[in-house]
Design a protein around this motif. Structure first.
Motif, short mmCIF file in Angstrom:
data_model
loop_
_atom_site.label_atom_id
_atom_site.label_comp_id
_atom_site.label_asym_id
_atom_site.label_seq_id
_atom_site.Cartn_x
_atom_site.Cartn_y
_atom_site.Cartn_z
N LEU A 181 -6.16 3.75 -3.48
CA LEU A 181 -5.84 2.41 -2.98
C LEU A 181 -6.97 1.44 -3.27
N VAL A 226 -3.54 8.71 4.32
CA VAL A 226 -3.98 7.32 4.21
C VAL A 226 -4.24 6.71 5.58
N ASN A 240 0.82 -1.20 0.00
CA ASN A 240 0.00 0.00 0.00
C ASN A 240 0.86 1.26 0.00
N ILE A 263 1.20 4.16 -3.14
CA ILE A 263 0.94 5.59 -2.97
C ILE A 263 2.20 6.41 -3.17
N PHE A 316 -6.27 9.62 -1.71
CA PHE A 316 -5.28 8.54 -1.69
C PHE A 316 -5.94 7.22 -1.31
N LYS A 317 -6.90 7.27 -0.39
CA LYS A 317 -7.60 6.06 -0.01
C LYS A 317 -8.46 5.54 -1.15
N TYR A 364 1.67 10.02 3.61
CA TYR A 364 0.96 8.74 3.78
C TYR A 364 0.26 8.69 5.14
#
Length: 207
Positions: free
Chosen positions: A82, A70, A30, A34, A78-79, A66
């Motif tokens: 993902l 996140v 993850n 990112i 960003f989430k 991050y």
């Protein structure tokens, strides 16, 4: 000078080996995804190349982004990224931990060696190591029309049986195929499209 992919290989191997041994494969994947997306941003890449910015500042910026975007409670872009990368929308039931000390040290090492620009390639190699470890293969299916659920399941089942591996289907549509589909797994291509069959017939008739 070696290309970026070649330079990234040893870093990806070291990252995956550590994460795999410590039960943190998804956590590292993850972050690398990112971080690779951030590094691919033109403005951020220009900032990375600024010699006035210290390695410590560069690595800290990635980790802070991050952790705040996140690992935080907010539903950030960003989430969503993902979630889309995993083939589904991000859900509130999924939680992402803040960057671990080991992962933080890995990013610091990349920064000190001026290798942060390799993160997109590190991520791709990391995914490959994970797929091999899980005996998971990517199959790229291009069809004349969108696949139905039954067709998708049939393709996945048959490929899994023939390849003795878990198969992840990636779909695209190309109307020029007329009918049927092409399937690409690694360097192997299966052409079961009408266009391909017509081309084969043409070749046979002119041979």
């Amino acid at each position: 000078m070696a290309d970026l992919s070649t330079l990234a290989r040893p870093y990806a191997r070291a990252a995956f080996d550590y994460a795999n041994e410590n039960g943190a494969v998804d956590e590292w994947e993850n972050f690398l995804f990112i971080a690779g997306a951030i590094v691919n941003d033109k403005a951020f890449r220009t900032w990375l190349e600024n010699p006035a910015v210290t390695a410590e500042h560069k690595s800290a910026a990635l980790v802070d982004l991050y952790d705040s975007q996140v690992a935080g409670d907010n539903d950030s872009a960003f989430k969503q990224l993902l979630g889309e990368n995993k083939g589904s929308r991000y859900g509130n039931s999924i939680s992402y931990p803040k960057v671990s000390p080991a992962l933080n040290n890995f990013i610091k090492q990349l920064a000190e060696q001026e290798r942060l620009a390799l993160l997109p390639e590190v991520y791709e190699h990391y995914r490959h190591h994970k797929a091999v470890s899980l005996k998971q293969l990517d199959a790229y299916v291009t069809s004349a029309y969108p696949l139905t659920d039954d067709q998708r399941q049939m393709i996945q089942t048959r490929l899994a049986a023939s390849l003795n591996a878990s198969v992840v289907i990636h779909e695209s549509v190309d109307p020029s195929l007329l009918a049927g589909a092409t399937i690409k797994v690694g360097d192997k291509i299966i052409d079961d499209s009408m266009r391909g069959k017509l081309q084969q017939l043409k070749t046979q008739l002119t041979a």
